[in-house]
Design an enzyme around this catalytic site. Sequence first.
Site, PDB file in Angstrom:
ATOM      1  N   SER A   1       0.855  -1.201   0.000  1.00  0.00           N
ATOM      2  CA  SER A   1       0.000   0.000   0.000  1.00  0.00           C
ATOM      3  C   SER A   1       0.884   1.241   0.000  1.00  0.00           C
ATOM      4  O   SER A   1       2.020   1.202   0.509  1.00  0.00           O
ATOM      5  CB  SER A   1      -0.865   0.017   1.260  1.00  0.00           C
ATOM      6  OG  SER A   1      -1.446   1.291   1.450  1.00  0.00           O
TER       7      SER A   1
ATOM      8  N   LYS B   1       2.318  -3.070   5.949  1.00  0.00           N
ATOM      9  CA  LYS B   1       2.513  -2.949   4.502  1.00  0.00           C
ATOM     10  C   LYS B   1       3.967  -2.633   4.152  1.00  0.00           C
ATOM     11  O   LYS B   1       4.450  -3.032   3.087  1.00  0.00           O
ATOM     12  CB  LYS B   1       1.559  -1.890   3.935  1.00  0.00           C
ATOM     13  CG  LYS B   1       0.088  -2.279   4.036  1.00  0.00           C
ATOM     14  CD  LYS B   1      -0.219  -3.560   3.259  1.00  0.00           C
ATOM     15  CE  LYS B   1      -1.689  -3.889   3.231  1.00  0.00           C
ATOM     16  NZ  LYS B   1      -1.981  -5.109   2.429  1.00  0.00           N
TER      17      LYS B   1
ATOM     18  N   TYR C   1      -1.214  -0.571  10.278  1.00  0.00           N
ATOM     19  CA  TYR C   1      -1.370  -0.900   8.851  1.00  0.00           C
ATOM     20  C   TYR C   1      -0.115  -0.523   8.051  1.00  0.00           C
ATOM     21  O   TYR C   1       0.378  -1.315   7.234  1.00  0.00           O
ATOM     22  CB  TYR C   1      -2.593  -0.155   8.317  1.00  0.00           C
ATOM     23  CG  TYR C   1      -2.952  -0.454   6.883  1.00  0.00           C
ATOM     24  CD1 TYR C   1      -3.616  -1.633   6.540  1.00  0.00           C
ATOM     25  CD2 TYR C   1      -2.665   0.452   5.868  1.00  0.00           C
ATOM     26  CE1 TYR C   1      -3.971  -1.900   5.222  1.00  0.00           C
ATOM     27  CE2 TYR C   1      -3.021   0.192   4.550  1.00  0.00           C
ATOM     28  CZ  TYR C   1      -3.667  -0.985   4.237  1.00  0.00           C
ATOM     29  OH  TYR C   1      -4.017  -1.237   2.927  1.00  0.00           O
TER      30      TYR C   1
END
Length: 252
Positions: free
Chosen positions: A146, A163, A159
């Site tokens: 991401s 990633k 997150y």
Amino acid sequence: MSQTLPLKDKNAVVTGSARGIGKMIALTLAQRGANVLIADLRAELAEATAKELAEATGCKIVATSVDVSNAESAKAMIDKAVAEFGRVDILVNNAGITRDNLIMRMDEADWDLVLGINLKGVFNCSKAVVRIMMKQRYGRIVNISSVSGLAGQAGQTNYSSSKAGVVGFTKALAREVGSRQITVNAVAPGFIPTDLTKDLPEELKEASLKQIPLGRWGKPEEIASAVAFLASDEAAYITGHVLSVDGGMVMM
Ligand code: NAP
């Protein structure tokens, strides 16, 4: 290699593919000729998606339930793919979740959950498939990272870490398995409208457009075509690469 069906006779496993970007990846791989195992948490939704995509493409599309954060479940998923297809040429590690919060308010449980699915899940599924790909002396692993993993995003320490971890994992594994003609790459999407992003505050959605040189959010199809390219023989000499598909949002 057929010009129109570059993935003919290839067999793929796509995690988190009952809906969202994963479903579009599965459809795109099948439209290019691949058989696909739809692997997702919810068995019923995975079955429904498999039926829909089989009817749409005429390819062999089967479903299985998997929790990628569980090593035994990931292994059972790959065993199922081998039982159905005989081999696994392509693994797309797409399953991912968010549990956003500022660090002061982030529970340890939400850190563990996101890292367990987004990063350990990639490890579990890749580990389960690598021995098979080594024997085949052929494989394509595509991991979904991401922009948050490349540039960081406030409210997403869990997150973004997961990633960014996927990027490091991709490069390390690419070095480990390259001699067996297994490529390992990542796609780093920008903002894509799915259930994952639908609850973002409107102000944030508006503000995000100012950071995107192309001035719009991406489409699931635009992620899927990048994945399909990296999964194809056209990308045979690309490994350890992170392909941003983000309208120019993060330029490395
Ligand atoms: P989504 O619409 O929320 O779909 C995610 C899918 O993964 C769901 O089907 C979900 O199942 C499944 N899943 C969740 N936990 C799982 C587990 N433990 N094991 C197996 N499957 C699991 O998300 P998306 O937007 O399509 O995102 C797909 C990938 O792209 C993710 O890795 C995400 O981080 C990444 N990404 C998305 C964006 C974006 O803007 N959308 C941007 C950058 C990166 P349930 O339906 O049961 O929850």
